[in-house]
Design a protein around this motif. Structure first.
Motif, PDB file in Angstrom:
ATOM      1  N   ALA A   7       0.764  -0.999  -0.041  1.00  0.00           N
ATOM      2  CA  ALA A   7       0.140   0.011   0.030  1.00  0.00           C
ATOM      3  C   ALA A   7       0.811   0.968   0.116  1.00  0.00           C
ATOM      4  CB  ALA A   7      -0.746   0.064   1.071  1.00  0.00           C
ATOM      5  N   TYR A   8       1.835   1.012   0.764  1.00  0.00           N
ATOM      6  CA  TYR A   8       2.777   2.332   0.747  1.00  0.00           C
ATOM      7  C   TYR A   8       3.553   2.759  -0.414  1.00  0.00           C
ATOM      8  CZ  TYR A   8       7.138   4.876   2.306  1.00  0.00           C
ATOM      9  OH  TYR A   8       8.074   5.899   2.240  1.00  0.00           O
ATOM     10  N   ALA A   9       4.023   1.522  -0.972  1.00  0.00           N
ATOM     11  CA  ALA A   9       4.583   1.645  -2.448  1.00  0.00           C
ATOM     12  C   ALA A   9       4.024   2.304  -3.367  1.00  0.00           C
ATOM     13  CB  ALA A   9       5.185   0.333  -2.759  1.00  0.00           C
ATOM     14  N   ARG A  10       2.608   1.734  -3.466  1.00  0.00           N
ATOM     15  CA  ARG A  10       1.419   2.311  -4.475  1.00  0.00           C
ATOM     16  C   ARG A  10       1.500   3.751  -4.264  1.00  0.00           C
ATOM     17  NH1 ARG A  10      -1.042  -2.753  -3.377  1.00  0.00           N
ATOM     18  NH2 ARG A  10      -2.297  -1.820  -2.086  1.00  0.00           N
ATOM     19  N   ARG A  11       1.146   4.028  -2.876  1.00  0.00           N
ATOM     20  CA  ARG A  11       0.902   5.773  -2.519  1.00  0.00           C
ATOM     21  C   ARG A  11       1.911   6.521  -3.044  1.00  0.00           C
ATOM     22  NH1 ARG A  11      -1.537   4.479   1.603  1.00  0.00           N
ATOM     23  NH2 ARG A  11       0.173   4.702   3.025  1.00  0.00           N
ATOM     24  N   VAL A  12       3.155   5.980  -2.737  1.00  0.00           N
ATOM     25  CA  VAL A  12       4.507   6.703  -3.179  1.00  0.00           C
ATOM     26  C   VAL A  12       4.569   7.002  -4.719  1.00  0.00           C
ATOM     27  CG1 VAL A  12       7.002   7.057  -2.914  1.00  0.00           C
ATOM     28  CG2 VAL A  12       5.666   6.285  -0.868  1.00  0.00           C
TER      29      VAL A  12
ATOM     30  N   GLN B 184       2.023   7.142  -6.654  1.00  0.00           N
ATOM     31  CA  GLN B 184       0.944   7.867  -7.050  1.00  0.00           C
ATOM     32  C   GLN B 184       1.538   9.654  -6.606  1.00  0.00           C
ATOM     33  OE1 GLN B 184      -2.124   5.912  -4.504  1.00  0.00           O
ATOM     34  NE2 GLN B 184      -3.456   6.981  -6.644  1.00  0.00           N
ATOM     35  N   PHE B 185       2.271   9.547  -5.732  1.00  0.00           N
ATOM     36  CA  PHE B 185       2.781  10.955  -5.275  1.00  0.00           C
ATOM     37  C   PHE B 185       3.907  11.361  -6.316  1.00  0.00           C
ATOM     38  CE2 PHE B 185       5.267  13.534  -2.407  1.00  0.00           C
ATOM     39  CZ  PHE B 185       4.480  14.626  -2.236  1.00  0.00           C
ATOM     40  N   GLY B 186       4.653  10.475  -6.635  1.00  0.00           N
ATOM     41  CA  GLY B 186       5.739  10.625  -7.572  1.00  0.00           C
ATOM     42  C   GLY B 186       5.362  11.112  -9.103  1.00  0.00           C
TER      43      GLY B 186
ATOM     44  N   GLY C 213       6.848   5.613 -11.813  1.00  0.00           N
ATOM     45  CA  GLY C 213       6.443   7.023 -11.304  1.00  0.00           C
ATOM     46  C   GLY C 213       7.322   7.420 -10.092  1.00  0.00           C
ATOM     47  N   ILE C 214       8.076   6.771  -9.436  1.00  0.00           N
ATOM     48  CA  ILE C 214       8.943   7.148  -8.183  1.00  0.00           C
ATOM     49  C   ILE C 214      10.336   6.327  -8.563  1.00  0.00           C
ATOM     50  CG2 ILE C 214       8.333   5.213  -6.798  1.00  0.00           C
ATOM     51  CD1 ILE C 214       9.274   8.629  -5.706  1.00  0.00           C
ATOM     52  N   PRO C 215      11.231   7.277  -9.243  1.00  0.00           N
ATOM     53  CA  PRO C 215      12.679   6.886  -9.226  1.00  0.00           C
ATOM     54  C   PRO C 215      13.366   6.744  -7.902  1.00  0.00           C
ATOM     55  CG  PRO C 215      12.055   8.815 -10.771  1.00  0.00           C
ATOM     56  CD  PRO C 215      10.857   8.824  -9.600  1.00  0.00           C
ATOM     57  N   LEU C 216      14.449   6.009  -8.040  1.00  0.00           N
ATOM     58  CA  LEU C 216      15.280   5.796  -6.823  1.00  0.00           C
ATOM     59  C   LEU C 216      16.643   6.825  -6.762  1.00  0.00           C
ATOM     60  CD1 LEU C 216      15.920   3.782  -4.481  1.00  0.00           C
ATOM     61  CD2 LEU C 216      17.119   2.544  -6.063  1.00  0.00           C
ATOM     62  N   LEU C 217      16.933   7.194  -5.435  1.00  0.00           N
ATOM     63  CA  LEU C 217      18.147   7.415  -5.085  1.00  0.00           C
ATOM     64  C   LEU C 217      18.783   6.457  -4.414  1.00  0.00           C
ATOM     65  CD1 LEU C 217      18.803  10.939  -2.982  1.00  0.00           C
ATOM     66  CD2 LEU C 217      19.897   8.877  -2.562  1.00  0.00           C
TER      67      LEU C 217
END
Length: 305
Positions: free
Chosen positions: A131-136, A138-140, A176-180
């Motif tokens: 759930a957290y990964a999906r939400r992040v 969406q935010f990204g 949609g959420i790249p990685l550092l």
């Protein structure tokens, strides 16, 4: 392949441990890092939040803003609250042409609490991680649509700390959420930096070249000592002064075609590790290994008009 070298102001001013801070101005911080050869600086607490104030400072120092931390709370809070908080930062970063905003999860994190031992870090169940990964994600996606990409920072004492946690986050999140990729945090957490690069290179859009002092990390009592205790003891340092093989790390990134920023982020006591000296050590080591890996390091700072 092209690369750029930046620094974090955490070597000069530590936001979580104010006692580990040098009493220097923003202008002096930028001058020291630029004189060491760095062309970028990530945002810190002494930066103005108005581009009309920030741009002349960056221009005078011949330095670009190469990123900056956003304290995200998506593990507990909804998208709307985080959107409201990040919106002014997006507008600022767009105005100064920064490459990305660094998303650091602070919800449930113990990274800033010296009373909480490392062993008490928060852990997510499989369902919570999904759930957290999906939400992040969406935010990204929303931030990118607003004109500023994010870069997700796995971090000691947070919900995504270990290599298995990073793998789970990446498996359940999207493009949609790249990685550092932060070499020091992953090594501190017991992960294999080279394997993580192999597994997740397609999503890496920002790199922190943080080194660790392995004897300090290995000597920690994680049932008693906190993340901030580790920082105060000198767990982190710059490339060339620690235990990680940045020749191998940079080569692996080059093998996968990574181009972009390599940012030195090394929180230390500036009285024991003078920031300008450490900047010079880190820059020299990075130039050595990056040249060997086939990178051309850009030397231009603030874009010329």
């Amino acid at each position: 392949m092209k690369a750029k070298l930046g620094m974090s102001p955490i070597a000069w001013w530590n936001d979580d441990l104010p006692e580990l801070s040098d009493d220097v101005s923003l202008e002096e911080c930028l001058r020291q890092s630029r004189s060491a050869g760095f062309t970028g600086m990530e945002q810190g607490r002494r930066f103005p939040n108005d581009p009309r104030e920030m741009l002349p400072i960056l221009r005078a120092a011949d330095v670009t803003l190469c990123g900056g931390w956003f304290s995200g709370t998506l593990v507990d809070e909804e998208l709307a609250a985080n959107k409201d908080r990040i919106a002014p930062m997006i507008e600022l970063f767009k105005a100064v042409n920064a490459p990305c905003i660094v998303y650091g999860e602070t919800g449930r994190s113990i990274q800033g609490d010296r009373s909480k031992p490392l062993a008490t870090k928060p852990r997510l169940s499989d369902d919570e991680m999904k759930a957290y990964a999906r939400r992040v994600t969406q935010f990204g996606e929303w931030c990118a649509d607003e004109g500023m990409p994010l870069s997700y920072h796995h971090h000691m004492a947070a919900v995504v700390e270990t290599e298995p946690e990073l793998d789970a986050f990446m498996r359940n999140s999207g493009q949609g959420i790249p990685l550092l990729l932060d070499a020091g945090h992953l090594a501190f957490a017991g992960g294999d930096v080279l394997r993580a690069i192999d597994n997740h290179h397609a999503r890496i859009n920002h790199v922190h070249v943080k080194d660790i002092r392995k004897p300090v990390v290995d000597g920690l009592d994680r049932s008693r000592q906190s993340f901030l205790d580790a920082v105060a003891l000198g767990a982190f340092t710059v490339p060339g002064d620690g235990s990680l093989d940045f020749g191998a790390i940079v080569q692996r990134l080059a093998d996968h075609g990574y181009e972009g920023w390599f940012v030195v982020e090394a929180e230390q006591d500036p009285r024991r590790a003078p920031p300008q000296k450490m900047a010079e050590i880190g820059h020299a080591e990075l130039m050595r290994v990056m040249t060997a890996a086939g990178y051309t390091v850009e030397t231009e700072g603030f874009p010329k008009e």
